[in-house]
Design a protein around this motif. Structure first.
Motif, PDB file in Angstrom:
ATOM      1  N   LYS A  73       4.672  15.115  10.865  1.00  0.00           N
ATOM      2  CA  LYS A  73       3.893  14.718   9.699  1.00  0.00           C
ATOM      3  C   LYS A  73       4.406  13.426   9.061  1.00  0.00           C
ATOM      4  N   THR A  74       5.675  13.412   8.659  1.00  0.00           N
ATOM      5  CA  THR A  74       6.184  12.293   7.872  1.00  0.00           C
ATOM      6  C   THR A  74       6.076  10.973   8.618  1.00  0.00           C
ATOM      7  N   PRO A  77       2.273   8.403  10.335  1.00  0.00           N
ATOM      8  CA  PRO A  77       1.494   7.213   9.946  1.00  0.00           C
ATOM      9  C   PRO A  77       2.211   5.887  10.156  1.00  0.00           C
ATOM     10  N   TRP A  78       3.435   5.894  10.657  1.00  0.00           N
ATOM     11  CA  TRP A  78       4.239   4.674  10.704  1.00  0.00           C
ATOM     12  C   TRP A  78       4.003   3.825  11.947  1.00  0.00           C
ATOM     13  N   LYS A  96      -0.118   6.447   0.170  1.00  0.00           N
ATOM     14  CA  LYS A  96       1.134   6.976  -0.371  1.00  0.00           C
ATOM     15  C   LYS A  96       2.090   7.420   0.726  1.00  0.00           C
ATOM     16  N   GLU A  97       1.560   7.798   1.896  1.00  0.00           N
ATOM     17  CA  GLU A  97       2.426   8.258   2.975  1.00  0.00           C
ATOM     18  C   GLU A  97       3.065   7.113   3.759  1.00  0.00           C
ATOM     19  N   ASP A  99       2.949   3.365   6.120  1.00  0.00           N
ATOM     20  CA  ASP A  99       2.341   2.906   7.359  1.00  0.00           C
ATOM     21  C   ASP A  99       3.363   2.091   8.131  1.00  0.00           C
TER      22      ASP A  99
END
Length: 265
Positions: A73-74, A77-78, A96-97, A99
């Motif tokens: 999850k964490t 998005p990176w 907010k998460e 990229d």
């Protein structure tokens, strides 16, 4: 040479996509290995041991199978960014998460922090190498409407797939070269002036290039084969070459204690 883009990196919103395939990442890592400075090579070896940048480049994708929340999850998005409007991004687009750009900023700071643990700096190095490769894949700078081409259904030499997969791996693997062969071929075509010019740019430029290319690669006919390969092979190879050179330049700057750090506009 000044690397004024290492620290203040703008933020972008995210679209759920994957990454360069393993062969593409290994190609950029292998090209980067050939262009490291002596100081950067020593720092890399202290952190990675016998693991080279080609191996390190795939590690953040390899770890996606780990059931830990960080990987499922964490960190998900990176690997990509989304540009909300037009050809330029805005800090207000950032989710907010986070990229790829926010992660790159954070991992760059960790690599340059002498107080950080070896484990944290090793993680940061692997992510920096991986993220820089991802930012050169045109569908990693998506427009937010089709999940970076994942929703664009195509066939590639008769096999059902999607446009993102074609650019991640299909175009690369179609050549039937090992990553080391492909990296060696591409490295021989990198002129000294290319290395100088490409090394002087930063994430804002890399993303503009990817966005511009992304707009040209959507096919009118979803049945892709030799015509599509012929039109886009040189562009794909160019992104791999630039990505490899820029990974090395970025690491050279990080590990050079005299390199200045300033905000980019």
């Amino acid at each position: 040479m000044r690397f004024s883009w290492l620290f203040a990196l703008p933020l972008l919103a995210a679209t759920p996509v994957q990454a360069w395939g393993p062969v593409g990442h290994r190609i950029t890592g292998a090209i980067a290995d050939r262009n490291l400075s002596g100081a950067a090579r020593a720092q890399v070896q202290m952190l990675l041991g016998v693991e080279d940048l080609a191996e390190a480049a795939t590690w953040p994708d390899d770890m996606k199978s780990d059931p830990a929340e960080f990987w499922r999850k964490t960190a998900s998005p990176w690997h990509y960014v989304t540009v909300g409007e037009g050809d330029h991004y805005s800090p207000s687009d950032a989710p907010k998460e986070g990229d790829a750009i926010t992660a790159l900023k954070r991992f760059t700071a960790t690599l340059r922090d002498a107080r950080a643990s070896v484990e944290d700096r090793r993680l940061a190095l692997r992510f920096v190498v991986h993220i820089l490769g991802d930012l050169h894949q045109p569908l990693h700078a998506g427009g937010g409407g089709d999940r970076g081409g994942n929703d664009v259904k195509v066939t590639f030499f008769g096999q059902a797939t999607n446009l993102h997969s074609v650019w991640d791996s299909g175009l690369i693997e179609q050549r039937a070269l090992s990553y080391s062969e492909h990296a060696a071929w591409l490295s021989r075509s990198i002129a000294p002036r290319d290395t100088i010019d490409w090394s002087a740019s930063g994430p804002a430029t890399w993303l503009r290039e990817s966005i511009a290319l992304r707009k040209t690669i959507y096919p009118a006919d979803p049945d892709l084969s030799w015509d599509y390969v012929y039109r886009h092979r040189a562009e794909l190879d160019d992104r791999l070459r630039r990505g490899g050179v820029r990974i090395a330049a970025y690491l050279n700057a990080i590990f050079d204690s005299t390199a200045p750090a300033a905000d980019i506009p």
